[in-house]
Design a protein around this motif. Structure first.
Motif, PDB file in Angstrom:
ATOM      1  N   ILE A 100     -23.170 -27.525   4.272  1.00  0.00           N
ATOM      2  CA  ILE A 100     -24.435 -27.496   5.026  1.00  0.00           C
ATOM      3  C   ILE A 100     -25.155 -28.823   4.859  1.00  0.00           C
ATOM      4  O   ILE A 100     -25.418 -29.271   3.738  1.00  0.00           O
ATOM      5  N   ASP A 101     -25.446 -29.453   5.992  1.00  0.00           N
ATOM      6  CA  ASP A 101     -26.279 -30.661   5.996  1.00  0.00           C
ATOM      7  C   ASP A 101     -27.672 -30.217   6.412  1.00  0.00           C
ATOM      8  O   ASP A 101     -27.979 -30.134   7.609  1.00  0.00           O
ATOM      9  N   PHE A 102     -28.484 -29.886   5.409  1.00  0.00           N
ATOM     10  CA  PHE A 102     -29.863 -29.459   5.666  1.00  0.00           C
ATOM     11  C   PHE A 102     -30.700 -30.724   5.869  1.00  0.00           C
ATOM     12  O   PHE A 102     -31.054 -31.403   4.910  1.00  0.00           O
ATOM     13  N   TYR A 151     -24.009 -36.229  -2.258  1.00  0.00           N
ATOM     14  CA  TYR A 151     -24.835 -37.182  -1.518  1.00  0.00           C
ATOM     15  C   TYR A 151     -24.373 -37.234  -0.063  1.00  0.00           C
ATOM     16  O   TYR A 151     -23.165 -37.338   0.219  1.00  0.00           O
ATOM     17  N   GLU A 152     -25.347 -37.181   0.843  1.00  0.00           N
ATOM     18  CA  GLU A 152     -25.017 -37.133   2.277  1.00  0.00           C
ATOM     19  C   GLU A 152     -24.131 -38.296   2.732  1.00  0.00           C
ATOM     20  O   GLU A 152     -23.146 -38.073   3.448  1.00  0.00           O
ATOM     21  N   PRO A 153     -24.426 -39.552   2.348  1.00  0.00           N
ATOM     22  CA  PRO A 153     -23.579 -40.642   2.857  1.00  0.00           C
ATOM     23  C   PRO A 153     -22.169 -40.588   2.269  1.00  0.00           C
ATOM     24  O   PRO A 153     -21.216 -41.053   2.895  1.00  0.00           O
ATOM     25  N   VAL A 163     -24.091 -46.189   6.610  1.00  0.00           N
ATOM     26  CA  VAL A 163     -25.529 -46.376   6.774  1.00  0.00           C
ATOM     27  C   VAL A 163     -26.021 -45.132   7.509  1.00  0.00           C
ATOM     28  O   VAL A 163     -25.807 -44.989   8.707  1.00  0.00           O
ATOM     29  N   ASP A 164     -26.633 -44.212   6.769  1.00  0.00           N
ATOM     30  CA  ASP A 164     -27.064 -42.929   7.343  1.00  0.00           C
ATOM     31  C   ASP A 164     -28.582 -42.935   7.432  1.00  0.00           C
ATOM     32  O   ASP A 164     -29.273 -42.759   6.428  1.00  0.00           O
ATOM     33  N   ILE A 165     -29.083 -43.167   8.636  1.00  0.00           N
ATOM     34  CA  ILE A 165     -30.535 -43.242   8.821  1.00  0.00           C
ATOM     35  C   ILE A 165     -30.968 -41.976   9.563  1.00  0.00           C
ATOM     36  O   ILE A 165     -30.702 -41.814  10.754  1.00  0.00           O
TER      37      ILE A 165
HETATM   38 MG   LIG Z   1     -29.161 -36.503   7.780  1.00  0.00          MG
END
Ligand SMILES: [Mg+2]
Ligand SMILES: Nc1ncnc2c1ncn2[C@@H]1O[C@H](COP(=O)(O)OP(=O)(O)OP(=O)(O)O)[C@@H](O)[C@H]1O
Length: 411
Positions: free
Chosen positions: A7-9, A157-159, A178-180
């Motif tokens: 899950i990417d909350f 970590y998301e990235p 690079v996750d903005i």
């Molecule tokens: Mg995000």
């Protein structure tokens, strides 16, 4: 076998994925869609809650109730634990996040026919710059997952998750994710060998698209509501500037709901009486009374996205007053956003320093996240890494895909 959901909350959008064979399968978290706006609307008359696009629609339709978005930004703060009356029930924000995550869980179970109680959740590298608050944010998020019925909860970590999905041919070089997103900017330097992703360094800063919205809102819309305006003193001659904090909160997605109190209504009406220039403060009083703060933020966000895609765009505020529009000039965009994109490029440089690498060691920049679609962001990153190739992943779902992949690998 236990099924583990990724899950990417997100601050603005949420996605979920699970492995189907050797490929991630994105859950249709909304009718025909693989992303769900991270929004909740408590409908006062119906005494129910709706999520995602339905929540956004309820707000735009002007239904009576309480709308909330960007709650991820509140994780780690005392506000998460305060029980308060929201629309028709007394809840904590942890419980509100849990309700949202329960919906994601149920939709994943419906789509797959599985029972899912195990989750690998994304998290930003840094929720907050302050280490205590940063640690508390993960504790809060874990507690929301527990309340939502997950029993096996871990974080990535998301990235680092997004790095799993990169298909760049690095050819002995390194990749940089690079996750903005809406709330944070996150970076991971990685390498690939025999199909395996190895993380070299990760870093993050609390700057994202909601900060762009806030800065544009404060620069263009809030002055029309009295920001920086003068009020007559009540007890003595002279004037003073209206307090900044009210305008700053009104321009901040996650703080807006807390302004809708009888007290704020009272003092904004008082400002309208004391103002030297009354019309802006009369607008402010109306915006507070009619609860139009989120409508303004949506209008600013839409203006930002439109301006990014073309050379002219405006913020449409005609829901406040007929013909009230704010043109978004290139110079407003650049003076407002440059301090934020500078923080983002500084963080990219800091990630290189953490890995003890120079910009020439990065073969490919992997762009992830909705705000990586902003031209000013790519320009700022290109200035740091002028020679790197660019890989565009699925901006809104790469993290969820990568979480599903990582969830399966770590079993
Ligand atoms: Mg995000
Ligand atoms: N086409 C676009 N151009 C520019 N910005 C966009 C575009 N589409 C969405 N955005 C911005 O991207 C942000 C949302 O991106 P995303 O969904 O990746 O964030 P998130 O994953 O929810 O947040 P985070 O990862 O920071 O918690 C919002 O601020 C939104 O305004």
């Amino acid at each position: 076998m236990k099924h583990r959901l990724g899950i990417d909350f997100g601050t603005s959008n949420t996605a979920a994925a699970i492995m189907a064979g050797d490929k991630p399968y994105l859950i249709p978290v909304e009718e025909g869609k693989t992303t769900l706006p991270t929004s909740v609307f408590f409908d006062t008359h119906r005494a129910n809650a709706v999520y995602g696009s339905a929540a956004n629609a309820a707000l735009i339709d002007g239904r009576e109730g309480r709308f909330m978005r960007a709650l991820k930004s509140v994780l780690g703060t005392p506000l998460m634990h305060e029980r308060r009356l929201i629309s028709y029930q007394r809840v904590t924000l942890i419980e509100v996040v849990a309700l949202f995550l329960t919906t994601v869980k149920q939709r994943a179970e419906q789509a797959t026919g599985l029972t899912i109680d195990s989750v690998l959740s994304g998290r930003p590298v840094r929720f907050h710059p302050d280490p205590d608050r940063n640690a508390r944010a993960e504790v809060d998020l874990r507690s929301a997952y527990e309340t939502a019925g997950f029993t096996d909860i871990s974080f990535m970590y998301e990235p680092e998750a997004a790095a799993q999905t990169s298909t760049a041919n690095l050819d002995g070089n390194y990749g940089l994710v690079v996750d903005i997103g809406g709330g944070t900017s996150d970076f991971t330097i990685f390498e690939k060998s025999s199909g395996q992703t190895r993380v070299i360094a990760s870093h993050g800063v609390r700057v994202g698209g909601t900060n762009f919205d806030r800065a544009l809102n404060l620069a263009t819309v809030m002055p029309l509501l009295g920001y920086h305006g003068e009020l007559k003193n009540e007890m003595c001659p002279g004037t003073h500037t209206a307090p900044n904090a009210l305008f700053q909160d009104l321009a901040t997605w996650e703080k807006i709901p807390f302004l809708y109190t009888p007290e704020t209504q009272r003092f904004t009406k008082r400002y309208a009486k004391l103002a030297l220039d009354k019309p802006p403060f009369e607008r402010l009083a109306e915006v507070i009374e009619m609860e139009m703060g989120h409508d303004i933020s949506f209008a600013v966000e839409a203006g930002k996205i439109a301006r990014n895609a073309s050379d002219s765009a405006e913020i449409d505020l005609s829901f406040i007053e007929p013909n009230l529009v704010v043109p978004l000039s290139g110079s407003i965009l650049s003076t407002t956003l440059t301090p934020l994109t500078t923080q983002i490029s500084d963080a990219a440089r800091a990630t290189l320093a953490m890995a003890d690498l120079s910009s020439d060691d990065i073969g490919t920049v992997v762009y992830v996240g909705g705000s990586s679609l902003m031209r000013s962001v790519t320009e700022a990153i290109t200035a740091v890494l002028p020679n790197a190739a660019q890989e565009r992943t699925a901006a809104f779902t790469a993290v969820a895909d990568g979480l599903a992949m990582a969830a399966a690998q770590s079993r």
